[in-house]
Scaffold this motif. Structure first.
Motif, mmCIF file in Angstrom:
data_model
loop_
_atom_site.group_PDB
_atom_site.id
_atom_site.type_symbol
_atom_site.label_atom_id
_atom_site.label_comp_id
_atom_site.label_asym_id
_atom_site.label_seq_id
_atom_site.Cartn_x
_atom_site.Cartn_y
_atom_site.Cartn_z
ATOM 1 N N LYS A 263 -13.003 4.862 1.950
ATOM 2 C CA LYS A 263 -13.640 5.555 0.826
ATOM 3 C C LYS A 263 -14.328 6.842 1.277
ATOM 4 O O LYS A 263 -14.684 7.673 0.450
ATOM 5 C CB LYS A 263 -14.613 4.618 0.125
ATOM 6 C CG LYS A 263 -13.875 3.449 -0.517
ATOM 7 C CD LYS A 263 -14.785 2.410 -1.087
ATOM 8 C CE LYS A 263 -13.944 1.257 -1.600
ATOM 9 N NZ LYS A 263 -14.695 0.055 -1.799
ATOM 10 N N HIS B 109 0.813 -1.217 0.000
ATOM 11 C CA HIS B 109 0.000 0.000 0.000
ATOM 12 C C HIS B 109 0.847 1.267 0.000
ATOM 13 O O HIS B 109 0.480 2.256 -0.629
ATOM 14 C CB HIS B 109 -0.929 0.038 1.212
ATOM 15 C CG HIS B 109 -2.004 -0.984 1.179
ATOM 16 N ND1 HIS B 109 -2.963 -1.037 0.189
ATOM 17 C CD2 HIS B 109 -2.280 -2.018 2.013
ATOM 18 C CE1 HIS B 109 -3.773 -2.046 0.413
ATOM 19 N NE2 HIS B 109 -3.384 -2.655 1.508
ATOM 20 N N TYR C 143 -9.644 4.647 -2.588
ATOM 21 C CA TYR C 143 -10.943 4.246 -3.132
ATOM 22 C C TYR C 143 -10.971 2.781 -3.570
ATOM 23 O O TYR C 143 -12.030 2.271 -3.933
ATOM 24 C CB TYR C 143 -11.338 5.165 -4.282
ATOM 25 C CG TYR C 143 -11.434 6.596 -3.814
ATOM 26 C CD1 TYR C 143 -12.482 7.013 -3.000
ATOM 27 C CD2 TYR C 143 -10.456 7.517 -4.139
ATOM 28 C CE1 TYR C 143 -12.560 8.309 -2.534
ATOM 29 C CE2 TYR C 143 -10.518 8.824 -3.672
ATOM 30 C CZ TYR C 143 -11.579 9.211 -2.871
ATOM 31 O OH TYR C 143 -11.635 10.499 -2.397
ATOM 32 N N GLU C 144 -9.826 2.123 -3.501
ATOM 33 C CA GLU C 144 -9.760 0.695 -3.827
ATOM 34 C C GLU C 144 -9.396 -0.143 -2.606
ATOM 35 O O GLU C 144 -8.974 -1.282 -2.746
ATOM 36 C CB GLU C 144 -8.738 0.453 -4.940
ATOM 37 C CG GLU C 144 -9.160 1.044 -6.271
ATOM 38 C CD GLU C 144 -8.143 0.820 -7.376
ATOM 39 O OE1 GLU C 144 -7.048 0.287 -7.106
ATOM 40 O OE2 GLU C 144 -8.445 1.203 -8.510
ATOM 41 N N ARG C 145 -9.562 0.442 -1.438
ATOM 42 C CA ARG C 145 -9.224 -0.254 -0.195
ATOM 43 C C ARG C 145 -10.483 -0.533 0.611
ATOM 44 O O ARG C 145 -11.578 -0.601 0.064
ATOM 45 C CB ARG C 145 -8.199 0.578 0.580
ATOM 46 C CG ARG C 145 -6.871 0.650 -0.197
ATOM 47 C CD ARG C 145 -5.756 1.248 0.575
ATOM 48 N NE ARG C 145 -5.508 0.503 1.808
ATOM 49 C CZ ARG C 145 -4.710 0.942 2.763
ATOM 50 N NH1 ARG C 145 -4.092 2.099 2.648
ATOM 51 N NH2 ARG C 145 -4.514 0.235 3.850
ATOM 52 N N ASP D 82 -13.815 -0.276 2.856
ATOM 53 C CA ASP D 82 -14.935 0.642 2.675
ATOM 54 C C ASP D 82 -14.788 1.916 3.498
ATOM 55 O O ASP D 82 -15.103 3.008 3.028
ATOM 56 C CB ASP D 82 -16.266 -0.038 3.012
ATOM 57 C CG ASP D 82 -16.712 -0.993 1.916
ATOM 58 O OD1 ASP D 82 -16.192 -0.887 0.775
ATOM 59 O OD2 ASP D 82 -17.575 -1.843 2.194
ATOM 60 N N GLY E 282 -2.639 6.859 -4.946
ATOM 61 C CA GLY E 282 -2.447 5.536 -5.519
ATOM 62 C C GLY E 282 -1.141 5.307 -6.234
ATOM 63 O O GLY E 282 -0.938 4.242 -6.811
ATOM 64 N N ASN F 60 -4.289 3.976 -3.141
ATOM 65 C CA ASN F 60 -5.572 4.393 -3.704
ATOM 66 C C ASN F 60 -6.644 4.094 -2.657
ATOM 67 O O ASN F 60 -7.094 2.956 -2.527
ATOM 68 C CB ASN F 60 -5.860 3.666 -5.011
ATOM 69 C CG ASN F 60 -7.130 4.166 -5.665
ATOM 70 O OD1 ASN F 60 -8.002 4.740 -5.017
ATOM 71 N ND2 ASN F 60 -7.245 3.944 -6.956
#
Length: 141
Positions: free
Chosen positions: A107, A21, A100-102, A104, A121, A98
């Protein structure tokens, strides 16, 4: 041109955190890379694990622009959001991963609507792109 760079909680642990990450660079590596890549910029670096210290830094900031990686406070701190909203300078949000890709809960982003742009990201490249964005925008003012 003076750019402040705020690193939020746990970013002092870069190099020890999950490299998938966050990459393998330390916080010092990121700061040294920015100084190397943007010799024309005077940087002010600040890292804190404490919300109030970050807010105090934002409120007392003397710079032309700000790059902030609020870390976990991105998802929890309305107070940092409000502090960012009150200062009138160019502001850019950065994340190594990122968000938004981890998970919830990551986000949720309380700062995205009070900054001029977000970069995420791309690990160190997120910082590089944020700084280049600021330099380009400030040169065209």
């Amino acid at each position: 041109m003076k750019i402040a760079v705020i690193h939020g909680p746990n970013l002092n642990m870069l190099g020890k955190r999950d490299p998938k990450h966050y990459g393998s660079l330390t916080l010092s590596d990121i700061e040294n890379n920015l100084k190397r890549d943007f010799k024309e910029v005077e940087f002010i670096f600040f890292q804190s694990n404490h919300e109030g210290a970050i807010i105090d830094f934002i409120q007392n900031l003397k710079a032309d622009a700000l790059i902030i990686n609020p870390g976990a406070y991105t998802h929890t701190s309305i107070a940092i959001r409000d502090a960012l909203e009150t200062i009138e300078l160019f502001k850019v949000e950065v994340h190594l991963s990122n968000i938004y890709e981890r998970e919830d809960f990551r986000k949720i982003n309380y700062v995205k609507d009070v900054v001029n742009q977000s970069f995420y990201g791309k690990k160190y490249e997120s910082y590089y792109e944020a700084c280049q964005y600021i330099v380009d925008k400030m040169m065209n003012l």
